[in-house]
Write a protein that holds these residues in place. Structure first.
Motif, mmCIF file in Angstrom:
data_model
loop_
_atom_site.group_PDB
_atom_site.id
_atom_site.type_symbol
_atom_site.label_atom_id
_atom_site.label_comp_id
_atom_site.label_asym_id
_atom_site.label_seq_id
_atom_site.Cartn_x
_atom_site.Cartn_y
_atom_site.Cartn_z
ATOM 1 N N ALA A 240 19.867 133.020 35.771
ATOM 2 C CA ALA A 240 18.568 133.434 35.227
ATOM 3 C C ALA A 240 18.164 132.658 33.986
ATOM 4 C CB ALA A 240 18.594 134.937 34.923
ATOM 5 N N GLN A 241 19.120 132.370 33.108
ATOM 6 C CA GLN A 241 18.785 131.770 31.810
ATOM 7 C C GLN A 241 19.034 130.269 31.713
ATOM 8 O OE1 GLN A 241 17.131 133.424 29.531
ATOM 9 N NE2 GLN A 241 17.213 135.230 30.850
ATOM 10 N N ARG A 242 19.840 129.725 32.596
ATOM 11 C CA ARG A 242 20.160 128.290 32.609
ATOM 12 C C ARG A 242 20.576 127.767 31.225
ATOM 13 N NH1 ARG A 242 19.369 125.926 36.968
ATOM 14 N NH2 ARG A 242 17.929 126.297 38.620
ATOM 15 N N PRO A 243 21.665 128.324 30.673
ATOM 16 C CA PRO A 243 22.094 127.897 29.332
ATOM 17 C C PRO A 243 22.689 126.493 29.350
ATOM 18 C CG PRO A 243 23.732 129.324 30.301
ATOM 19 C CD PRO A 243 22.573 129.317 31.251
ATOM 20 N N ARG B 295 29.626 129.274 40.742
ATOM 21 C CA ARG B 295 28.578 130.239 40.414
ATOM 22 C C ARG B 295 28.054 130.064 38.990
ATOM 23 N NH1 ARG B 295 30.215 136.033 41.636
ATOM 24 N NH2 ARG B 295 27.973 136.327 41.587
ATOM 25 N N LEU B 296 28.667 129.168 38.230
ATOM 26 C CA LEU B 296 28.232 128.956 36.847
ATOM 27 C C LEU B 296 27.394 127.696 36.672
ATOM 28 C CD1 LEU B 296 31.482 129.933 34.920
ATOM 29 C CD2 LEU B 296 29.471 131.334 35.401
ATOM 30 N N GLY B 297 27.210 126.945 37.736
ATOM 31 C CA GLY B 297 26.433 125.722 37.612
ATOM 32 C C GLY B 297 27.191 124.686 36.799
ATOM 33 N N PRO B 298 26.482 123.673 36.319
ATOM 34 C CA PRO B 298 27.156 122.571 35.629
ATOM 35 C C PRO B 298 27.385 122.765 34.130
ATOM 36 C CG PRO B 298 24.840 122.069 35.879
ATOM 37 C CD PRO B 298 25.067 123.400 36.560
ATOM 38 N N CYS B 299 26.930 123.875 33.547
ATOM 39 C CA CYS B 299 27.018 124.008 32.090
ATOM 40 C C CYS B 299 28.468 124.159 31.635
ATOM 41 C CB CYS B 299 26.161 125.155 31.588
ATOM 42 S SG CYS B 299 26.764 126.771 31.991
ATOM 43 N N PRO B 300 28.800 123.575 30.479
ATOM 44 C CA PRO B 300 30.154 123.712 29.934
ATOM 45 C C PRO B 300 30.410 125.135 29.433
ATOM 46 C CG PRO B 300 28.797 122.351 28.488
ATOM 47 C CD PRO B 300 27.955 122.722 29.658
ATOM 48 N N VAL B 301 31.689 125.489 29.402
ATOM 49 C CA VAL B 301 32.094 126.829 28.987
ATOM 50 C C VAL B 301 33.069 126.723 27.821
ATOM 51 C CG1 VAL B 301 33.236 128.962 29.705
ATOM 52 C CG2 VAL B 301 31.837 127.690 31.354
ATOM 53 N N LEU B 302 32.778 127.424 26.744
ATOM 54 C CA LEU B 302 33.689 127.532 25.608
ATOM 55 C C LEU B 302 34.425 128.856 25.757
ATOM 56 C CD1 LEU B 302 34.804 126.481 22.941
ATOM 57 C CD2 LEU B 302 32.884 127.616 21.782
ATOM 58 N N VAL B 303 35.708 128.776 26.088
ATOM 59 C CA VAL B 303 36.524 129.956 26.343
ATOM 60 C C VAL B 303 37.218 130.365 25.045
ATOM 61 C CG1 VAL B 303 38.473 130.869 27.657
ATOM 62 C CG2 VAL B 303 36.908 129.243 28.728
ATOM 63 N N LEU B 304 37.096 131.639 24.708
ATOM 64 C CA LEU B 304 37.784 132.185 23.547
ATOM 65 C C LEU B 304 38.967 133.002 24.053
ATOM 66 C CD1 LEU B 304 34.721 133.350 21.415
ATOM 67 C CD2 LEU B 304 35.892 131.146 21.392
ATOM 68 N N ALA B 305 40.172 132.657 23.594
ATOM 69 C CA ALA B 305 41.377 133.297 24.119
ATOM 70 C C ALA B 305 42.343 133.641 22.997
ATOM 71 C CB ALA B 305 42.068 132.374 25.119
ATOM 72 N N HIS B 306 43.059 134.717 23.188
ATOM 73 C CA HIS B 306 44.126 135.100 22.264
ATOM 74 C C HIS B 306 45.367 134.292 22.629
ATOM 75 C CE1 HIS B 306 47.229 137.486 20.332
ATOM 76 N NE2 HIS B 306 46.268 137.994 19.580
ATOM 77 N N PRO B 307 46.150 133.845 21.658
ATOM 78 C CA PRO B 307 47.344 133.051 21.963
ATOM 79 C C PRO B 307 48.315 133.721 22.930
ATOM 80 C CG PRO B 307 46.876 132.956 19.620
ATOM 81 C CD PRO B 307 45.926 133.953 20.216
ATOM 82 N N ARG C 15 33.495 120.530 35.574
ATOM 83 C CA ARG C 15 32.865 121.096 34.379
ATOM 84 C C ARG C 15 33.705 120.824 33.141
ATOM 85 N NH1 ARG C 15 30.512 125.270 34.608
ATOM 86 N NH2 ARG C 15 30.957 125.809 36.721
ATOM 87 N N MET C 16 33.041 120.819 32.029
ATOM 88 C CA MET C 16 33.709 120.690 30.742
ATOM 89 C C MET C 16 34.079 122.097 30.285
ATOM 90 S SD MET C 16 34.551 118.747 28.036
ATOM 91 C CE MET C 16 33.610 117.244 28.115
ATOM 92 N N VAL C 17 35.344 122.295 29.981
ATOM 93 C CA VAL C 17 35.810 123.583 29.483
ATOM 94 C C VAL C 17 36.437 123.362 28.115
ATOM 95 C CG1 VAL C 17 37.387 125.507 29.856
ATOM 96 C CG2 VAL C 17 36.237 124.465 31.809
ATOM 97 N N GLY C 18 35.930 124.066 27.114
ATOM 98 C CA GLY C 18 36.513 124.032 25.791
ATOM 99 C C GLY C 18 37.294 125.311 25.563
ATOM 100 N N VAL C 19 38.286 125.244 24.700
ATOM 101 C CA VAL C 19 39.133 126.405 24.452
ATOM 102 C C VAL C 19 39.372 126.553 22.952
ATOM 103 C CG1 VAL C 19 41.331 127.511 24.948
ATOM 104 C CG2 VAL C 19 40.317 126.002 26.643
#
Length: 194
Positions: free
Chosen positions: A45-48, A65-77, A91-95
């Protein structure tokens, strides 16, 4: 303008990060979701340009289902072991750690929007060494226990005695720093050991 979708657990965290990002001239929050299953629809809907998401929101989502946009994943160690399957060639995935300063998240959003890597060294090391303290047999015992099998059933499934299964469960609890079997299962799941 970097169109950003926030998919975070907890209204306080979601609201606080949204407030911080609103002060940035080049970042605009286009959507906020507080449930993992809502992420794909919000992306469509928003195409971030960038999605910032809790690990538990994004790990079960089909990447297509997420399209081509990169994802910044926030995770606990403690959950770093669950990061292993996150990187994907399309896709580009940041962590980043979930407890980083807001400025690190802002910088991460900007870097991902430019298709630059974003990695937290501590999380990478934790993911690489996340095999965990459990032996193969202990992992089998805990996995069956996590699936709801009682001690007697675990024993029959693995060809052990009930006493041996109880001994394994006691050792597992000590190794993972848990007081109960239920807590041991939770810790092991969060760490990606089962």
């Amino acid at each position: 303008m970097i169109r950003t979708l926030l998919a975070l657990d907890g209204a306080l965290v979601l609201g606080a990060l949204s407030f911080v990002l609103a002060a940035e001239d080049d970042i605009r929050v286009v959507a906020k979701v507080d449930r993992g299953e809502a992420v794909p629809a919000a992306v469509r809907a928003q195409r971030p340009d960038v999605v910032v998401a809790d690990l538990n929101f994004i790990e079960g989502v089909d990447a297509s289902r997420l399209g081509p946009c990169p994802v910044l994943v926030l995770a606990h160690p403690r959950r770093a072991g669950r990061l292993r399957g996150m990187a994907c060639a399309t896709r580009m995935v940041g962590v980043l750690r979930s407890d980083v300063a807001p400025q690190r998240v802002i910088d991460g959003i900007r870097r991902l929007a430019r298709r630059e890597p974003v990695l937290d060294a501590d999380l990478v090391v934790a993911a690489l060494h996340s095999d965990g303290p459990l032996t193969d047999r202990e992992t089998e015992v805990l996995s069956l226990t996590a699936a709801g099998a009682p001690v007697a059933e675990v024993a029959v499934s693995l060809g052990l005695t009930s006493g041996t299964v109880r001994n394994h469960l006691g050792r597992i609890a000590r190794k993972v720093g848990a007081r109960t079997r239920v807590e041991a299962v939770r810790v092991a799941r969060e760490a990606g050991w089962i």
